[in-house]
Design an enzyme around this catalytic site. Structure first.
Site, PDB file in Angstrom:
ATOM      1  CG  HIS A   5      67.312  -3.468  25.458  1.00 21.81           C
ATOM      2  ND1 HIS A   5      67.597  -4.812  25.481  1.00 21.81           N
ATOM      3  CD2 HIS A   5      65.967  -3.360  25.600  1.00 21.81           C
ATOM      4  CE1 HIS A   5      66.470  -5.487  25.632  1.00 21.81           C
ATOM      5  NE2 HIS A   5      65.460  -4.628  25.712  1.00 21.81           N
ATOM      6  CD  GLU A  62      62.942  -3.813  22.623  1.00 25.78           C
ATOM      7  OE1 GLU A  62      61.783  -4.181  22.397  1.00 25.78           O
ATOM      8  OE2 GLU A  62      63.647  -4.294  23.530  1.00 25.78           O
ATOM      9  CG  HIS A  80      66.627  11.118  31.764  1.00 27.10           C
ATOM     10  ND1 HIS A  80      66.399  11.453  33.076  1.00 27.10           N
ATOM     11  CD2 HIS A  80      67.963  10.915  31.670  1.00 27.10           C
ATOM     12  CE1 HIS A  80      67.534  11.455  33.737  1.00 27.10           C
ATOM     13  NE2 HIS A  80      68.511  11.122  32.904  1.00 27.10           N
ATOM     14  CD  GLU A 123      71.074  13.748  32.258  1.00 29.28           C
ATOM     15  OE1 GLU A 123      71.599  14.501  33.083  1.00 29.28           O
ATOM     16  OE2 GLU A 123      70.716  12.573  32.526  1.00 29.28           O
TER      17      GLU A 123
END
Length: 146
Positions: A5, A62, A80, A123
């Site tokens: 994550h 998260e 990003h 993105e």
């Protein structure tokens, strides 16, 4: 090695969840409130990753909300988040209709950037081949930082 994550800190959990879930379409997988540490963790998955996220606890985002912090500078210091989408034009239109600024419009039918309420760059990449150029995107200029 497997990606698990990405953690991002958010100042306003409700605004972040509105952006990531209601507008972008991510799904809340789990939430943990830690009274002693005064923070909340919320794990989100892309709709097509829900089964994988349940099975592997990945891939997810998260959101960390520290209850006593409201502002975080920058937002781009880690880069990003990137998501592959089925129809970049439809998603950008949905986001724009919901009041989200399209910082880098999908002029090329392939890539766009938006930012979360906390300034996190997101993105968006078209799945498969680029879509043919289409208005209003083809002539739309960049707005702000992305």
């Amino acid at each position: 090695m497997r990606y698990l994550h990405t953690m991002i800190r958010v100042g306003d959990l409700d605004a972040a969840l509105d952006f990531f879930c209601a507008k972008l379409g991510l799904v809340e997988m789990s939430r943990m409130d830690n009274q002693a540490g005064r923070f909340t963790l919320v794990f989100l998955a892309a709709p097509e990753d829900v089964d994988l996220a349940r099975e592997r606890k990945a891939p997810m985002v998260e959101l960390t909300h520290n209850w006593d912090e409201k502002e975080y500078g920058g937002g781009r210091n880690f880069g990003h988040l990137a998501y592959r989408v089925k129809d970049i034009y439809a998603l950008c239109q949905k986001l724009m209709d919901a009041g989200v600024t399209i910082n880098r419009p999908p002029r090329d039918g392939h890539m766009a950037f938006v930012r979360s309420p906390d300034g996190i760059s997101i993105e968006l990449l078209q799945e498969g081949d680029r879509l043919p150029p289409q208005e209003p995107w083809a002539s739309m200029q960049n707005t702000g930082a992305w």
